[in-house]
Design an enzyme around this catalytic site. Structure first.
Site, short mmCIF file in Angstrom:
data_model
loop_
_atom_site.label_atom_id
_atom_site.label_comp_id
_atom_site.label_asym_id
_atom_site.label_seq_id
_atom_site.Cartn_x
_atom_site.Cartn_y
_atom_site.Cartn_z
N ASP A 1 0.85 -1.19 0.00
CA ASP A 1 0.00 0.00 0.00
C ASP A 1 0.88 1.24 0.00
OD1 ASP A 1 -1.93 1.91 0.21
OD2 ASP A 1 -2.54 1.40 2.26
N LYS B 1 1.69 7.90 0.49
CA LYS B 1 2.13 7.93 1.89
C LYS B 1 3.55 8.49 1.97
CE LYS B 1 -0.41 3.75 3.43
NZ LYS B 1 -1.29 4.30 4.47
N ASP C 1 -5.69 6.48 -0.77
CA ASP C 1 -5.11 5.67 0.30
C ASP C 1 -6.19 4.97 1.12
OD1 ASP C 1 -3.12 4.53 1.78
OD2 ASP C 1 -2.62 6.35 2.93
N ARG D 1 -11.17 -0.39 1.70
CA ARG D 1 -12.63 -0.47 1.66
C ARG D 1 -13.15 -0.64 0.23
NH1 ARG D 1 -12.99 5.18 4.72
NH2 ARG D 1 -11.00 4.35 5.42
N ASP E 1 -0.03 -5.05 4.51
CA ASP E 1 -1.42 -4.68 4.28
C ASP E 1 -2.25 -5.81 3.69
OD1 ASP E 1 -3.24 -2.66 4.75
OD2 ASP E 1 -2.96 -1.69 2.80
N1 BES Z 1 -3.40 0.15 5.07
C1 BES Z 1 -3.78 1.39 5.62
C2 BES Z 1 -4.12 1.32 7.12
C3 BES Z 1 -2.97 1.00 8.03
C4 BES Z 1 -2.28 2.01 8.66
C5 BES Z 1 -2.65 -0.30 8.32
C6 BES Z 1 -1.24 1.70 9.52
C7 BES Z 1 -1.61 -0.62 9.18
C8 BES Z 1 -0.91 0.40 9.79
C9 BES Z 1 -5.03 1.89 4.89
O1 BES Z 1 -5.14 1.53 3.56
C10 BES Z 1 -4.96 3.38 4.92
O2 BES Z 1 -4.08 3.93 4.31
N2 BES Z 1 -5.90 3.98 5.65
C11 BES Z 1 -5.94 5.39 5.77
C12 BES Z 1 -7.39 5.81 5.60
C13 BES Z 1 -7.57 7.28 5.45
C14 BES Z 1 -6.99 7.76 4.13
C15 BES Z 1 -9.05 7.60 5.51
C16 BES Z 1 -5.43 5.77 7.16
O3 BES Z 1 -5.68 5.03 8.10
O4 BES Z 1 -4.75 6.78 7.27
ZN ZN Z 2 -4.23 -0.18 3.01
MN MN Z 3 -4.14 2.85 2.26
#
Ligand code: BES
Ligand code: ZN
Ligand code: MN
Length: 491
Positions: free
Chosen positions: A264, A271, A341, A345, A282
């Site tokens: 990811d 990121k 990101d 979902r 991920d």
């Molecule tokens: N894979 C990440 C979530 C994640 C963060 C998993 C840290 C393990 C450790 C997910 O795809 C993501 O990036 N989520 C974002 C959502 C946001 C953009 C609404 C997040 O949590 O920042």
């Molecule tokens: Zn993710």
């Molecule tokens: Mn993500």
């Protein structure tokens, strides 16, 4: 490596190391007292001198073992007897094997603690011992961890033989499933990507006795999986939907869905390096589902299980989805993308609606979905959300039985307002910092129809940033055993 049960007097066990469980504030009793007598009372003396206290996970090697058949001994603390639950036993087993797998060994044996249920402690210790056998260093040019050739649990000759054997067999299969999930998480993303994940799943299915069907890009297009395909388009690696089926009888179908983002990057909503560094993790949800289904099949549990793994890479390539794009999900709903990101979902949307159409009676999805869940519950607890309190209670009870920590978060309808879009049915972020784990679950809820569904956000527990005496850094295999427990009681 095989884990087997032995029924013997401790003094007669011939191993490279015999691991002895020691309770805090308690003199050796039972089989341990017998061994201590054969050893000339060394355990009692070391306890009196304060060199062995029995404090949780305290490790003391005893290299002089005159009087016993084993080559060496290792005392491991279990803490107080009153607190010796399955968490404590599993941790002690893992601490002991972590300490002994720094070099190649033929045979490690561990005695079951006196006065506890023999089968339950064999199960918890066995899982812990196996978990402590391998670490994250899977690509070191010189290996630093060595699983032993054989691992034994030693019960007194009077123990209930069938129950201890059965518990040991369970521990062996569950330990292997956890190891698989951990290995998949620990593999570098250049080695583990959708096609290679699918190849591995096919191989595991053949070995464990269940079926595995792979949907490629063309088939995903035919399935109209517009949300999953949009995430995959930013990568040169094509996506795969991996469908696992195990049929242990004509029964309601338990549907397990896993997020499998093999890397990811965030996509165009890129990121930072710091946030991206561990994002090979991920796909831990998909890995947990694969591990669990393999164990359920090997244990021949009388259930029918459907596993759906949505496997993609989230990359910012030239064809990547853009902010403002509107995606057409498989179930007909339209999604406005305002942050690439929030990709988990999107892929789960199509995977869940696929599982619904495959007639899953109940659904659980596992996903490293949000950093917000870690803000809410910390690094070791999964968030549990869903649309059916009775089903969520079932999942929570299974986690409890498995000795894994999950905690409910509310799903009030008002949270759903936060993901309404101006141009499409829903949007993939709220635009605010609040309730991020819940609003992600509210998004998923749009894709499960009326099927009872529970969502486990495992962003915290799936990955360990640093090692501890009882656990290695990297993939943890979290919630593999919860899914197995759920299947065990599923009717
Ligand atoms: N894979 C990440 C979530 C994640 C963060 C998993 C840290 C393990 C450790 C997910 O795809 C993501 O990036 N989520 C974002 C959502 C946001 C953009 C609404 C997040 O949590 O920042
Ligand atoms: Zn993710
Ligand atoms: Mn993500």
């Amino acid at each position: 490596m095989p884990l087997t049960a032995q029924f013997a007097l401790l003094a007669e066990v011939s191993a490279d190391f015999l691991i002895l469980p020691i309770f805090e504030e308690e003199a050796p009793a039972g089989a341990l007292a017998q061994l201590d007598a054969r050893l000339g009372g060394v355990l009692t003396r070391l306890r009196q001198s304060g060199d062995i206290t029995g404090k949780a996970n305290e490790i003391t090697p005893l290299l002089d073992r005159a009087g016993a058949a084993t080559t060496r001994l290792l005392a491991v603390g279990l803490g107080k007897r009153s607190a010796a639950d399955q968490f404590a036993l599993r941790d002690a087993g893992a601490a002991a094997s972590r300490a002994l797998t720094d070099r190649p060994r033929q045979r490690l044996a561990m005695a079951l603690p006196d006065g506890l249920d023999a089968a339950a402690s064999a199960h918890a210790l066995g899982v812990g011992l196996l978990q402590g056998c391998d670490g994250p260093g899977i690509r070191k040019s010189k290996p630093e961890r060595f699983a032993p050739q054989e691992l034994w649990l030693v019960a007194p000759p009077a123990a209930p033989i069938d129950a201890v054997r059965e518990a040991t067999h369970r521990a062996a299969i569950e330990g292997k499933a956890i190891a698989l999930a951990r290995e998949l998480v620990n593999l570098p993303p250049s080695e583990l990507y959708p096609e290679s994940f699918a190849a591995r799943a096919t191989q595991v299915a053949g070995a464990s006795g269940f079926t595995c069907t792979i949907l490629d890009e063309k088939q995903l297009e035919a399935e109209r999986m517009g949300a999953l395909l949009a995430v995959a388009r930013g990568s040169d690696r094509p996506p795969r939907l991996i469908v696992l089926r195990y049929n242990g009888g004509n029964r309601p179908l338990l549907g397990l869905v896993g997020k499998g983002v093999t890397f990811d990057s965030g996509g165009l909503s890129l990121k930072s390096s710091e946030q991206m560094a561990d994002m090979k993790c991920d796909m831990a949800g998909a890995a947990a589902v694969l591990g669990a289904v393999s164990a359920i099949a090997e244990l021949r549990l009388p259930v029918s299980v459907l596993g759906v793994l949505a496997v993609v890479e989230n990359m910012p390539g030239g064809r990547a989805m853009k902010l403002g794009d509107v995606l057409h999900a498989r179930n007909g709903k339209t999604i406005e993308v305002l942050n690439t990101d929030a990709e988990g979902r999107l892929i789960l949307a199509d995977a869940l609606s696929y599982a619904v159409d495959q007639k899953a009676s109940h659904l659980v999805d596992l996903a490293t979905l949000t950093g917000a869940c870690m803000v809410a519950l910390g690094e070791d607890v999964a968030g549990l959300m869903g649309n059916d309190p009775a089903w969520s209670d079932n999942v929570l009870a299974a986690a409890w039985r498995a000795g894994e920590r999950a905690w409910p978060l509310p799903m009030f309808p008002a949270y759903g307002e936060l993901i309404k879009s101006n141009v499409a049915d829903i949007k993939n972020i709220t635009g605010k910092r609040f309730a991020g784990a819940i609003t992600a679950a509210k998004f998923l809820e749009h894709f499960v129809g009326t099927v009872p569904w529970a969502h486990l956000d495992i962003a915290g527990p799936a990955w360990a940033d640093a090692e501890s005496p009882t656990r290695d850094a990297g993939g943890t295999g979290a919630f593999v055993r919860t899914l197995i427990e759920l299947a065990r009681e599923y009717k």
